[in-house]
Motif scaffolding. Sequence first.
Motif, short mmCIF file in Angstrom:
data_model
loop_
_atom_site.label_atom_id
_atom_site.label_comp_id
_atom_site.label_asym_id
_atom_site.label_seq_id
_atom_site.Cartn_x
_atom_site.Cartn_y
_atom_site.Cartn_z
N ALA A 102 22.93 88.25 -33.34
CA ALA A 102 22.36 88.29 -31.62
C ALA A 102 23.21 89.60 -31.67
N ALA A 103 24.47 90.64 -32.33
CA ALA A 103 24.84 90.95 -31.20
C ALA A 103 24.45 92.50 -32.64
N ILE A 104 23.79 92.41 -33.33
CA ILE A 104 23.03 93.80 -33.68
C ILE A 104 21.68 93.92 -33.60
N SER A 105 20.90 93.05 -32.97
CA SER A 105 19.61 92.66 -32.61
C SER A 105 19.95 93.46 -31.08
N ALA A 106 21.03 92.77 -30.21
CA ALA A 106 20.85 93.84 -29.14
C ALA A 106 21.19 95.06 -28.84
N HIS A 107 21.93 95.01 -29.98
CA HIS A 107 21.66 96.55 -29.95
C HIS A 107 20.73 97.61 -30.34
N ILE A 108 19.62 96.55 -31.52
CA ILE A 108 18.80 97.50 -32.10
C ILE A 108 17.71 98.03 -30.20
N ILE A 109 17.65 96.70 -29.75
CA ILE A 109 17.06 97.22 -28.33
C ILE A 109 17.23 98.26 -27.74
N LYS A 110 19.02 98.29 -27.84
CA LYS A 110 19.48 99.83 -27.25
C LYS A 110 18.85 101.07 -27.70
N ILE A 111 19.04 101.02 -29.03
CA ILE A 111 18.20 102.67 -30.02
C ILE A 111 16.77 102.43 -29.79
N LYS A 112 15.96 101.48 -29.97
CA LYS A 112 14.54 101.18 -29.39
C LYS A 112 14.64 101.80 -28.10
N THR A 113 15.43 101.40 -26.88
CA THR A 113 14.64 101.88 -25.67
C THR A 113 15.29 103.37 -25.51
N TRP A 114 16.32 103.79 -25.82
CA TRP A 114 16.77 105.38 -25.64
C TRP A 114 15.76 105.82 -26.23
N LEU A 115 15.42 105.90 -27.58
CA LEU A 115 14.07 106.11 -28.56
C LEU A 115 13.27 106.57 -27.84
N ALA A 116 11.85 105.67 -26.40
CA ALA A 116 11.16 105.85 -25.98
C ALA A 116 10.97 106.45 -24.52
N THR A 117 12.71 106.42 -24.44
CA THR A 117 12.93 106.83 -23.07
C THR A 117 13.51 108.45 -23.46
N PHE A 118 13.69 108.47 -24.49
CA PHE A 118 13.93 110.28 -24.75
C PHE A 118 12.32 110.90 -25.25
N LYS A 119 11.31 110.62 -25.60
CA LYS A 119 9.83 110.77 -25.50
C LYS A 119 8.97 110.59 -24.43
N GLN A 120 9.82 110.09 -22.85
CA GLN A 120 9.54 109.22 -22.15
C GLN A 120 8.23 108.96 -22.27
N LEU A 121 8.65 107.65 -23.26
CA LEU A 121 7.17 106.50 -22.98
C LEU A 121 8.34 105.35 -22.82
N SER A 122 7.18 104.40 -22.63
CA SER A 122 7.68 102.55 -22.25
C SER A 122 7.53 101.68 -22.77
N LEU A 123 8.48 101.83 -23.02
CA LEU A 123 9.20 100.66 -24.17
C LEU A 123 8.22 99.77 -24.52
N THR A 124 7.35 98.80 -23.79
CA THR A 124 6.16 98.35 -24.18
C THR A 124 4.96 99.02 -24.92
N GLU A 125 4.74 100.35 -24.14
CA GLU A 125 4.07 100.80 -25.35
C GLU A 125 4.19 101.20 -26.46
N VAL A 126 5.47 101.22 -27.48
CA VAL A 126 5.79 102.12 -28.17
C VAL A 126 6.48 100.88 -29.18
N ASP A 127 6.49 99.56 -28.48
CA ASP A 127 7.86 99.03 -29.50
C ASP A 127 6.79 97.75 -30.07
N PRO A 128 5.61 97.68 -30.07
CA PRO A 128 4.76 97.22 -30.98
C PRO A 128 4.57 98.09 -32.32
N TYR A 129 4.13 98.97 -32.04
CA TYR A 129 4.32 100.43 -33.17
C TYR A 129 5.03 100.07 -34.12
#
Length: 471
Positions: A102-129
Amino acid sequence: MRLVVIGVNHKTAPVALRERLALVGDDVNVALKQLEALTDGSVIVSTCNRTEIYALVPQTLATSNPASQALVSPSAGAQVTNPAISPVSNNGFSSSATLSSAAISAHIIKIKTWLATFKQLSLTEVDPYLYVHRDTHALTHWLRVAAGLDSMILGEPQILGQIKRSVHLAQEEGTLSNQLGWVVDQVFAAAKRVRNETKVGAQAVSLSYAAAKLVTQIFDDLPSRTLLVVAAGEMNRLVATHIAGLGVGRVIICNRNPERAEALAAELRNPNRRVEVRTLQELPQVLADADIVSSCSGSMDLLIDKTMTVQALKHRRYQPMLMIDLAVPRDIDSTISRIDDIYLYSVDDLQHVIAGNIEQRRQAAVDAELLVSQLVVEMDRRFQVRQVGKDIEQYRSCTQGQVDKLLHESLAQLQQNNATPEAIITELSRRLTQTLTHAPSKLMRKAAREGDSELLDFVVSGLQDAHRSHR
């Protein structure tokens, strides 16, 4: 070991999204610096076919919590209450040290969110891929990528060089931690074994590479050979680059557009290679100088006919010539193939060779995948051996701290004459025994409570062996 991979590739995301997620140039440097706050080390691999983050989830998610100290506390009845802490450490990749899933999964979401934000995209737009791999699955994925098993062209060697450049950049930015650096070394060594011990990358599967392989099969002493490039388009640029990279000593470029020819000449020139640019009208004169001809123009007419070739061959005193015609329609008269000392290959000929080679690579990939599985197991075991040394050191340090505390209290009692020395030493002995037997006793009770007879037998027999060895 807390290793995760987060990314997209040509299998999971369309090219439009891959372009938007690409991390190139200064983006990589900035991204690595920002990832320092989210990881215990990271490497970013970004190519036309993939963007991937290889990272270690921070150990501080567990060690910063006071409940983690319950493992070393000798107090009676101590319980582990934090669900993010595993009561029994399994030092393999699958355990991710003391971090829970659970701790790792929560942190993975943080990294995903960071990536989407860094590339100026929404996580919902990127996450399915996005795909995520963890622990041994992450290690397997990294090794498959490095060995070319996950590439669009099976077995291609360029990806390993791209990963090495990415690792070098992470080193320069200071984001390659010692532990992640150890993993990188294991991956590189394993990828080398996969390529050396299987034939997954042995055969040519691109037109340019196939053309270069033909050159090595027909000619030796390449520094004395001349390559004639007819038309300076992208395909011929790739072929010329591959063949020139073999060590050809002279290159002649014939092209209608002198600017494009000069640009290609600039790419191919080096101190050991002479490169000349000629007009297309000079082709009959320079043909006799060529040992190797690569032609790929957009012309609707033949550029090299039989008469021109016979004259060139006579002038060469019938030294062999390799002609590669990549053009459609053809640039070179197909009847030339019937002339002795001429080796003529059309694009169809090369495609036929490539098709057979691709099938051989696919067959070799089965062996490569089996080897990858074996190598991951070996790396996992090496990690366990490496990690258990740190765990033993930490356990001994914690135990020594408890012993020092007890000894300090006993010495204080001696100075205060609160009891006889014999009583103080007896009590110290009792408390030391309680301290040293607390952890294994707790582990045996847990194994018995959960019905894990295999673990219980292992611990009991191990303790009995330890006692016998100290008699």
